[in-house]
Motif scaffolding. Structure first.
Motif, PDB file in Angstrom:
ATOM      1  N   ASP A   1       0.826  -1.200   0.000  1.00 42.11           N
ATOM      2  CA  ASP A   1       0.000   0.000   0.000  1.00 42.11           C
ATOM      3  C   ASP A   1       0.871   1.265   0.000  1.00 42.11           C
ATOM      4  O   ASP A   1       2.098   1.191   0.039  1.00 42.11           O
ATOM      5  CB  ASP A   1      -0.974  -0.008   1.186  1.00 42.11           C
ATOM      6  CG  ASP A   1      -0.270   0.009   2.539  1.00 42.11           C
ATOM      7  OD1 ASP A   1       0.937   0.302   2.598  1.00 42.11           O
ATOM      8  OD2 ASP A   1      -0.942  -0.265   3.545  1.00 42.11           O
ATOM      9  N   ILE A   2       0.208   2.417  -0.042  1.00 38.71           N
ATOM     10  CA  ILE A   2       0.932   3.689  -0.140  1.00 38.71           C
ATOM     11  C   ILE A   2       1.831   3.915   1.081  1.00 38.71           C
ATOM     12  O   ILE A   2       2.923   4.470   0.956  1.00 38.71           O
ATOM     13  CB  ILE A   2      -0.030   4.876  -0.371  1.00 38.71           C
ATOM     14  CG1 ILE A   2       0.758   6.131  -0.785  1.00 38.71           C
ATOM     15  CG2 ILE A   2      -0.895   5.122   0.835  1.00 38.71           C
ATOM     16  CD1 ILE A   2      -0.123   7.257  -1.295  1.00 38.71           C
TER      17      ILE A   2
ATOM     18  N   ASN B   1      -4.585   8.246   5.900  1.00 38.61           N
ATOM     19  CA  ASN B   1      -4.796   8.776   4.556  1.00 38.61           C
ATOM     20  C   ASN B   1      -3.827   9.929   4.269  1.00 38.61           C
ATOM     21  O   ASN B   1      -3.704  10.854   5.068  1.00 38.61           O
ATOM     22  CB  ASN B   1      -6.240   9.259   4.413  1.00 38.61           C
ATOM     23  CG  ASN B   1      -6.577   9.622   2.994  1.00 38.61           C
ATOM     24  OD1 ASN B   1      -6.136   8.964   2.060  1.00 38.61           O
ATOM     25  ND2 ASN B   1      -7.350  10.674   2.830  1.00 38.61           N
TER      26      ASN B   1
ATOM     27  N   GLU C   1      -3.741  14.909  -0.719  1.00 37.52           N
ATOM     28  CA  GLU C   1      -3.284  15.159  -2.092  1.00 37.52           C
ATOM     29  C   GLU C   1      -2.083  16.096  -2.115  1.00 37.52           C
ATOM     30  O   GLU C   1      -1.137  15.888  -2.868  1.00 37.52           O
ATOM     31  CB  GLU C   1      -4.420  15.763  -2.934  1.00 37.52           C
ATOM     32  CG  GLU C   1      -5.556  14.812  -3.217  1.00 37.52           C
ATOM     33  CD  GLU C   1      -5.131  13.633  -4.069  1.00 37.52           C
ATOM     34  OE1 GLU C   1      -4.401  13.833  -5.059  1.00 37.52           O
ATOM     35  OE2 GLU C   1      -5.530  12.507  -3.740  1.00 37.52           O
TER      36      GLU C   1
ATOM     37  N   ILE D   1       1.086  14.242  -1.257  1.00 35.77           N
ATOM     38  CA  ILE D   1       1.530  13.418  -2.380  1.00 35.77           C
ATOM     39  C   ILE D   1       2.254  14.287  -3.406  1.00 35.77           C
ATOM     40  O   ILE D   1       3.337  13.943  -3.874  1.00 35.77           O
ATOM     41  CB  ILE D   1       0.344  12.661  -3.013  1.00 35.77           C
ATOM     42  CG1 ILE D   1      -0.158  11.580  -2.045  1.00 35.77           C
ATOM     43  CG2 ILE D   1       0.720  12.056  -4.362  1.00 35.77           C
ATOM     44  CD1 ILE D   1      -1.434  10.900  -2.453  1.00 35.77           C
TER      45      ILE D   1
ATOM     46  N   CYS E   1       6.259  13.992  -4.455  1.00 31.84           N
ATOM     47  CA  CYS E   1       6.641  13.752  -5.854  1.00 31.84           C
ATOM     48  C   CYS E   1       7.539  14.871  -6.369  1.00 31.84           C
ATOM     49  O   CYS E   1       8.519  14.611  -7.073  1.00 31.84           O
ATOM     50  CB  CYS E   1       5.399  13.601  -6.719  1.00 31.84           C
ATOM     51  SG  CYS E   1       4.479  12.094  -6.343  1.00 31.84           S
TER      52      CYS E   1
ATOM     53  N   GLU F   1       4.431   9.735  -9.549  1.00 38.24           N
ATOM     54  CA  GLU F   1       3.162   9.770  -8.817  1.00 38.24           C
ATOM     55  C   GLU F   1       2.341   8.504  -9.017  1.00 38.24           C
ATOM     56  O   GLU F   1       1.693   8.025  -8.075  1.00 38.24           O
ATOM     57  CB  GLU F   1       2.343  11.005  -9.217  1.00 38.24           C
ATOM     58  CG  GLU F   1       1.105  11.179  -8.366  1.00 38.24           C
ATOM     59  CD  GLU F   1       0.368  12.482  -8.631  1.00 38.24           C
ATOM     60  OE1 GLU F   1      -0.834  12.524  -8.298  1.00 38.24           O
ATOM     61  OE2 GLU F   1       0.972  13.437  -9.155  1.00 38.24           O
ATOM     62  N   ASP F   2       2.354   7.955 -10.215  1.00 39.46           N
ATOM     63  CA  ASP F   2       1.622   6.696 -10.455  1.00 39.46           C
ATOM     64  C   ASP F   2       2.157   5.587  -9.552  1.00 39.46           C
ATOM     65  O   ASP F   2       1.387   4.809  -8.993  1.00 39.46           O
ATOM     66  CB  ASP F   2       1.733   6.264 -11.922  1.00 39.46           C
ATOM     67  CG  ASP F   2       0.940   7.167 -12.854  1.00 39.46           C
ATOM     68  OD1 ASP F   2      -0.032   7.798 -12.393  1.00 39.46           O
ATOM     69  OD2 ASP F   2       1.291   7.226 -14.047  1.00 39.46           O
TER      70      ASP F   2
ATOM     71  N   ARG G   1       1.019   6.143  -5.893  1.00 37.38           N
ATOM     72  CA  ARG G   1      -0.413   5.852  -5.685  1.00 37.38           C
ATOM     73  C   ARG G   1      -0.758   4.378  -5.891  1.00 37.38           C
ATOM     74  O   ARG G   1      -1.568   3.832  -5.149  1.00 37.38           O
ATOM     75  CB  ARG G   1      -1.261   6.700  -6.627  1.00 37.38           C
ATOM     76  CG  ARG G   1      -1.248   8.171  -6.299  1.00 37.38           C
ATOM     77  CD  ARG G   1      -2.085   8.947  -7.313  1.00 37.38           C
ATOM     78  NE  ARG G   1      -2.053  10.369  -7.080  1.00 37.38           N
ATOM     79  CZ  ARG G   1      -2.796  11.011  -6.194  1.00 37.38           C
ATOM     80  NH1 ARG G   1      -3.652  10.359  -5.440  1.00 37.38           N
ATOM     81  NH2 ARG G   1      -2.693  12.318  -6.061  1.00 37.38           N
ATOM     82  N   THR G   2      -0.154   3.742  -6.903  1.00 37.76           N
ATOM     83  CA  THR G   2      -0.605   2.400  -7.299  1.00 37.76           C
ATOM     84  C   THR G   2       0.458   1.311  -7.220  1.00 37.76           C
ATOM     85  O   THR G   2       0.128   0.136  -7.273  1.00 37.76           O
ATOM     86  CB  THR G   2      -1.123   2.415  -8.749  1.00 37.76           C
ATOM     87  OG1 THR G   2      -0.014   2.656  -9.630  1.00 37.76           O
ATOM     88  CG2 THR G   2      -2.196   3.470  -8.955  1.00 37.76           C
TER      89      THR G   2
END
Length: 122
Positions: A2-3, A40, A43, A46, A50, A57-58, A61-62
């Motif tokens: 996870d993040i 959490n 934004e 994040i 970055c 960033e992708d 996040r993923t």
């Protein structure tokens, strides 16, 4: 993964403690610690991570793609590093950079040889 786990990987990859990593993105250590525990991530945070650490960033996040953005474009990388340098109080590095730019071509060649030899000696 996870993040929160990816945040730990980024921080370890750049070699910073939670306190120093948090300071670089303008957060307190306790706030940042919560992100690594799974809270959490806003934004804005994040975006700051970055930007400051050149993180993809992708991936953050993923988990897809590379952790860091490609820095193949020399002009883009130079602009990024100069921008970071200008935000610091590192007068030595600023002056070193300025003095290098003032050198005549033959002295730049000697300096480049010195730096390459220094890197090889590690």
């Amino acid at each position: 993964m996870d993040i929160a786990q990816r945040l730990v990987l980024i921080r370890e990859a750049v070699g910073l403690s939670q306190k120093n990593f948090a300071a670089k993105i303008g957060r307190s250590q306790s706030t940042y610690c919560e992100y690594e525990k799974g809270k959490n991530v806003p934004e804005r945070t994040i975006a700051d991570i970055c930007r400051e650490f050149y993180v993809n960033e992708d991936w953050l996040r993923t988990g897809e793609g590379d952790m860091f953005k490609s820095k193949n474009n020399t002009n883009e990388e130079l602009a990024f590093q100069i921008g970071k340098l200008l935000k610091t109080n590192d007068e030595f590095t600023k002056n070193l950079f300025l003095e290098y730019l003032k050198l005549p071509p033959e002295m730049k060649t000697l300096f480049e040889d010195f730096v390459h030899n220094l890197a090889k000696s590690k």
